[in-house]
Scaffold this active site. Structure first.
Site, PDB file in Angstrom:
ATOM      1  NE  ARG A 180      -1.957  -3.094   3.053  1.00  0.00           N
ATOM      2  CZ  ARG A 180      -3.215  -3.350   3.356  1.00  0.00           C
ATOM      3  NH1 ARG A 180      -4.019  -2.365   3.662  1.00  0.00           N
ATOM      4  NH2 ARG A 180      -3.656  -4.589   3.368  1.00  0.00           N
ATOM      5  CG  ASP A 249      -4.172   2.433   6.463  1.00  0.00           C
ATOM      6  OD1 ASP A 249      -4.459   3.638   6.410  1.00  0.00           O
ATOM      7  OD2 ASP A 249      -4.847   1.601   7.082  1.00  0.00           O
TER       8      ASP A 249
HETATM    9  P1  AMP Z   1      -8.798  -0.597   8.468  1.00  0.00           P
HETATM   10  O1  AMP Z   1      -9.454   0.693   8.846  1.00  0.00           O
HETATM   11  O2  AMP Z   1      -9.708  -1.776   8.487  1.00  0.00           O
HETATM   12  O3  AMP Z   1      -8.041  -0.475   7.198  1.00  0.00           O
HETATM   13  O4  AMP Z   1      -7.742  -0.902   9.621  1.00  0.00           O
HETATM   14  C1  AMP Z   1      -6.735  -0.014  10.005  1.00  0.00           C
HETATM   15  C2  AMP Z   1      -5.719  -0.729  10.846  1.00  0.00           C
HETATM   16  O5  AMP Z   1      -6.312  -1.273  12.027  1.00  0.00           O
HETATM   17  C3  AMP Z   1      -5.042  -1.894  10.170  1.00  0.00           C
HETATM   18  O6  AMP Z   1      -3.720  -1.926  10.620  1.00  0.00           O
HETATM   19  C4  AMP Z   1      -5.827  -3.082  10.657  1.00  0.00           C
HETATM   20  O7  AMP Z   1      -5.106  -4.284  10.577  1.00  0.00           O
HETATM   21  C5  AMP Z   1      -6.114  -2.673  12.092  1.00  0.00           C
HETATM   22  N1  AMP Z   1      -7.324  -3.318  12.619  1.00  0.00           N
HETATM   23  C6  AMP Z   1      -8.606  -3.075  12.279  1.00  0.00           C
HETATM   24  N2  AMP Z   1      -9.436  -3.868  12.981  1.00  0.00           N
HETATM   25  C7  AMP Z   1      -8.683  -4.643  13.770  1.00  0.00           C
HETATM   26  C8  AMP Z   1      -8.954  -5.669  14.732  1.00  0.00           C
HETATM   27  N3  AMP Z   1     -10.181  -6.079  15.006  1.00  0.00           N
HETATM   28  N4  AMP Z   1      -7.898  -6.234  15.366  1.00  0.00           N
HETATM   29  C9  AMP Z   1      -6.646  -5.832  15.112  1.00  0.00           C
HETATM   30  N5  AMP Z   1      -6.329  -4.884  14.232  1.00  0.00           N
HETATM   31  C10 AMP Z   1      -7.317  -4.288  13.550  1.00  0.00           C
HETATM   32 MG    MG Z   2      -6.949  -1.396   5.960  1.00  0.00          MG
END
Ligand code: AMP
Ligand code: MG
Length: 495
Positions: A180, A249
């Protein structure tokens, strides 16, 4: 059984790039969907990754032989604020493979437990977001939009704590590369210039081989990443798609749509439409997407400045020159898309009149809150001369005079073209879908599965979306905009 030939190209970059986390077991997995068509495309037929034998692997309870699991490190600007330490918090890269066309792709589990980057999170995913990602990413593929794909999904048998306790799920997804913008930012924020170069060389060789021998290959790299994003966003805009979390990201370097969190397709047309409940200021609203793409690309360019020139001033100049092309390039792709949608012959030179007709239509659609998908689909069915069929379009507009005047202008324009009526209609139907995954339908699918363990609505919607450009009677109910009572009030981030 054929063994799976992983290449593990990402592992070879070295330990600065990832952490060697493994999927964690779940208590009672059930494989409820497996994408057989994708299995063939990915050259996985004859391996254990099939509907009968795949469950232990898709749940993370068993590791595929020769896989070498890891969680990728990355940073990212989330809603404009920089987080230096993100990374796969709930995803595991199992390795990369070659598909039947000899393109390398990554195989990843999402929702498979905590990793070194989970921070406060549980590393899991609720079933709802798994279903949304499966449905929408596969629909995007069938709609012709670059995207990650969904190979399989399981329920875990374990509950996850969100707003209440919800059944958990894991999706197995693939991408031409999960690198990314945030991956580059991870190394630039640490001033690790050697790793930036290593990563760029890796991505270029893998995803941009055509520029590998260019004299200024990193400049070409920046140019190509910009180009792919401009194209991607033009496709989203042409379908009324709102990604919802365009954090850096969540912007893929290879130009795929990635991370289907609070994404949705709009029903009523509104330039400022947003779905995500957490996007308070509408940063990621529909019309803002091209601007945000450029903002993210600027962060990308900043992170590779050291590759553009040894002289920083010069590097900035190069980056600016490349970034300055984005608005024009995006406009070109967008116009191409919209001209197709309106039945203008794209092979001919566009004239000023056409742009005016496109803008005018969007303005009156917004004024009337006309349904985005149905408006364009109905337009595809209209004849060159005024006919009774016009009513199918006019009914979406509160101001019938305005749309009728617009139709007169539109006809004047298409009648000037050499395009015969049948070819025009056929061509419009290739870009104006009959169905898209409407948010209220996706919500119904999620409610049935999460609340009643009923997956029939999921299967039905998924089947309908396999041929989004082809009308048949089964699709009628999925073409309709939501009734007032069906409108989804809050769309959450896909956690
Ligand atoms: P996202 O907004 O889904 O792109 O997530 C942003 C960041 O938060 C990324 O690094 C994900 O891996 C982490 N993340 C989101 N949800 C979780 C979760 N339930 N447990 C651990 N990491 C999470
Ligand atoms: Mg993500």
């Amino acid at each position: 059984m054929k063994s799976i030939q992983f290449t593990h190209s990402y592992n070879k970059l070295g330990s600065a790039f990832y952490s060697g986390d493994k999927p964690k077991s779940v208590s009672n997995p059930q494989l409820f969907i497996f994408n057989q068509e994708l299995q063939k495309e990915l050259n996985l037929h004859g391996t254990v990754l099939n509907f009968e034998d795949g469950m232990p692997y898709f749940s993370g309870n068993k590791l595929i032989e020769n896989s070498s699991p890891l969680a990728m490190a990355y940073s990212g600007h989330q809603f404009g604020g920089f987080s230096p330490q993100l990374g796969d918090g709930r995803a595991i890269l199992l390795g990369s493979l070659f598909d039947s066309s000899n393109f390398e792709y990554d195989l990843q589990l999402k929702g498979s437990g905590r990793t070194s980057y989970s921070r406060g999170g549980d590393g899991r995913s609720a079933l709802g977001p798994v279903l949304r990602e499966y449905i929408v990413s596969e629909a995007m593929a069938k709609l012709g939009v670059p995207t990650t794909r969904a190979l399989a999904a399981v329920t875990t048998g374990d509950m996850v704590a969100r707003e209440g306790m919800i059944p958990g799920g894991i999706i197995t997804r693939t991408s031409r590369s999960f690198v990314r913008v945030g991956t580059f930012q991870y190394f630039s924020s640490r001033n690790d210039l050697a790793s930036i170069k290593k990563l760029a060389d890796y991505v270029i060789a893998r995803n941009f081989p055509e520029i590998d021998n260019d004299k200024s290959k990193y400049r070409s790299f920046l140019r190509e990443v910009i180009k792919r994003q401009a194209y991607l966003i033009s496709k989203w805009m042409g379908l009324g798609f709102i990604h919802g979390v365009m954090n850096t990201d969540n912007m893929s370097i290879c130009g795929e749509t990635i991370d289907y969190g609070p994404c949705a397709f709009m029903d009523e047309f509104n330039f400022n439409k947003k779905f995500s409940f957490i996007d308070e200021n509408g940063r990621y609203a529909y019309s803002n997407q091209p601007h945000i793409a450029l903002w993210n690309l600027t962060r990308f360019a900043e992170s590779i400045l050291s590759l553009l020139s040894n002289d920083q001033k010069n590097a900035i100049k190069i980056a600016e020159d490349e970034l300055n092309v984005f608005p024009e390039l995006y406009e070109k792709y967008w116009l191409e898309e919209m001209r197709k949608k309106l039945g203008f012959e794209v092979s001919t030179l566009q004239n000023k009149e056409e742009k005016k007709i496109i803008d005018e239509l969007l303005n009156i659609m917004a004024e009337s809150k006309a349904d985005f998908t149905q408006t364009f689909y109905s337009l595809s069915n209209l004849k060159n001369s005024q006919s009774n069929g016009d009513d199918t379009l006019v009914r979406f507009f509160t101001n019938s005079k305005k749309i009728e005047n617009w139709l007169a202008d539109w006809r004047l324009s298409i009648n000037k073209s050499e395009y015969d009526e049948d070819s025009r209609i056929a061509s419009m139907k290739q870009v104006n879908p009959v169905v898209i995954p409407r948010n209220h339908q996706v919500e119904k699918v999620i409610r049935a599965a999460e609340d009643n363990n009923d997956f029939e609505p999921f299967f039905e919607l998924n089947t309908i979306l396999q041929s989004p450009y082809k009308f048949d009677q089964n699709k009628v109910k999925y073409m309709l905009a939501p009734k007032d009572s069906e409108v989804v009030q809050r769309t959450f981030c896909g956690t």
